[in-house]
Design a protein around this motif. Sequence first.
Motif, short mmCIF file in Angstrom:
data_model
loop_
_atom_site.label_atom_id
_atom_site.label_comp_id
_atom_site.label_asym_id
_atom_site.label_seq_id
_atom_site.Cartn_x
_atom_site.Cartn_y
_atom_site.Cartn_z
N ALA A 13 0.79 -1.23 0.00
CA ALA A 13 0.00 0.00 0.00
C ALA A 13 0.83 1.28 0.00
N GLY A 14 2.10 1.21 0.37
CA GLY A 14 2.92 2.39 0.54
C GLY A 14 2.90 3.40 -0.61
N PRO A 15 3.18 2.97 -1.83
CA PRO A 15 3.18 3.92 -2.95
C PRO A 15 1.81 4.57 -3.17
N ARG A 16 0.74 3.81 -2.97
CA ARG A 16 -0.61 4.38 -3.14
C ARG A 16 -0.92 5.39 -2.04
N ILE A 17 -0.46 5.12 -0.83
CA ILE A 17 -0.66 6.06 0.27
C ILE A 17 0.00 7.39 -0.06
N ARG A 18 1.27 7.33 -0.52
CA ARG A 18 1.98 8.56 -0.87
C ARG A 18 1.26 9.31 -1.98
N LYS A 19 0.84 8.58 -3.01
CA LYS A 19 0.17 9.21 -4.16
C LYS A 19 -1.12 9.92 -3.72
N ILE A 20 -1.93 9.24 -2.92
CA ILE A 20 -3.20 9.83 -2.47
C ILE A 20 -2.94 10.99 -1.51
N ARG A 21 -1.96 10.85 -0.64
CA ARG A 21 -1.63 11.90 0.32
C ARG A 21 -1.22 13.19 -0.40
N LEU A 22 -0.41 13.05 -1.44
CA LEU A 22 0.07 14.22 -2.16
C LEU A 22 -0.94 14.76 -3.17
N ALA A 23 -1.89 13.92 -3.58
CA ALA A 23 -2.90 14.35 -4.57
C ALA A 23 -4.11 15.02 -3.92
N LEU A 64 -3.82 0.30 8.24
CA LEU A 64 -4.30 0.60 6.88
C LEU A 64 -5.68 1.25 6.94
N ILE A 65 -6.56 0.73 7.78
CA ILE A 65 -7.90 1.28 7.91
C ILE A 65 -7.84 2.69 8.48
N ALA A 66 -6.97 2.91 9.47
CA ALA A 66 -6.83 4.25 10.06
C ALA A 66 -6.26 5.24 9.05
N ILE A 67 -5.31 4.81 8.24
CA ILE A 67 -4.75 5.68 7.21
C ILE A 67 -5.82 6.04 6.19
N ALA A 68 -6.61 5.06 5.80
CA ALA A 68 -7.71 5.32 4.85
C ALA A 68 -8.67 6.36 5.44
N ARG A 69 -9.01 6.22 6.71
CA ARG A 69 -9.89 7.21 7.37
C ARG A 69 -9.24 8.60 7.36
N ALA A 70 -7.95 8.65 7.68
CA ALA A 70 -7.24 9.93 7.73
C ALA A 70 -7.18 10.60 6.36
N LEU A 71 -7.10 9.79 5.31
CA LEU A 71 -7.03 10.32 3.95
C LEU A 71 -8.42 10.45 3.31
N LYS A 72 -9.45 10.00 4.05
CA LYS A 72 -10.84 10.06 3.60
C LYS A 72 -11.07 9.32 2.28
N VAL A 73 -10.54 8.08 2.23
CA VAL A 73 -10.74 7.20 1.09
C VAL A 73 -11.10 5.81 1.62
N PRO A 74 -11.75 4.98 0.79
CA PRO A 74 -12.01 3.60 1.23
C PRO A 74 -10.69 2.82 1.34
N PRO A 75 -10.57 1.91 2.29
CA PRO A 75 -9.32 1.15 2.44
C PRO A 75 -8.89 0.44 1.15
N ALA A 76 -9.83 -0.03 0.37
CA ALA A 76 -9.49 -0.73 -0.87
C ALA A 76 -8.72 0.16 -1.85
N LYS A 77 -8.91 1.46 -1.76
CA LYS A 77 -8.24 2.38 -2.66
C LYS A 77 -6.73 2.45 -2.38
N LEU A 78 -6.32 2.03 -1.18
CA LEU A 78 -4.91 2.04 -0.82
C LEU A 78 -4.17 0.80 -1.31
N LEU A 79 -4.91 -0.19 -1.73
CA LEU A 79 -4.30 -1.44 -2.19
C LEU A 79 -4.16 -1.44 -3.71
N PRO A 80 -3.11 -2.06 -4.22
CA PRO A 80 -2.95 -2.11 -5.68
C PRO A 80 -4.02 -2.98 -6.33
N GLU A 81 -4.38 -2.63 -7.52
CA GLU A 81 -5.36 -3.43 -8.26
C GLU A 81 -4.66 -4.64 -8.82
N LYS A 82 -5.29 -5.77 -8.71
CA LYS A 82 -4.68 -7.01 -9.20
C LYS A 82 -5.50 -7.58 -10.33
#
Length: 82
Positions: A13-23, A64-82
């Motif tokens: 999830a790390g790269p997605r967290i950074r991307k969403i945080r900065l976007a 991961l759930i707490a980070i999603a709440r802090a970024l105001k996105v669903p937790p699934a959005k932090l995970l890469p699409e497979k």
Amino acid sequence: MKKTQKQPPRNEAGPRIRKIRLAAKTPISQQDLAGRLAGQGISMDRSAVSRVENQERYLMDYELIAIARALKVPPAKLLPEK
């Protein structure tokens, strides 16, 4: 001299967290994210946020759930699409 070897990623999830945080409309600093997590009772400092984003730190599911709440996105959005 100690040789360091590149370790395999410790989270996905790390790269997605950074991307969403900065976007965000107003980009969120790592320190601000750490503060938002502290407000939820999650102890993660700015350095730990950096290590998560660089995939150098494991990420627990509740974090991961707490980070999603802090970024105001669903937790699934932090995970890469497979």
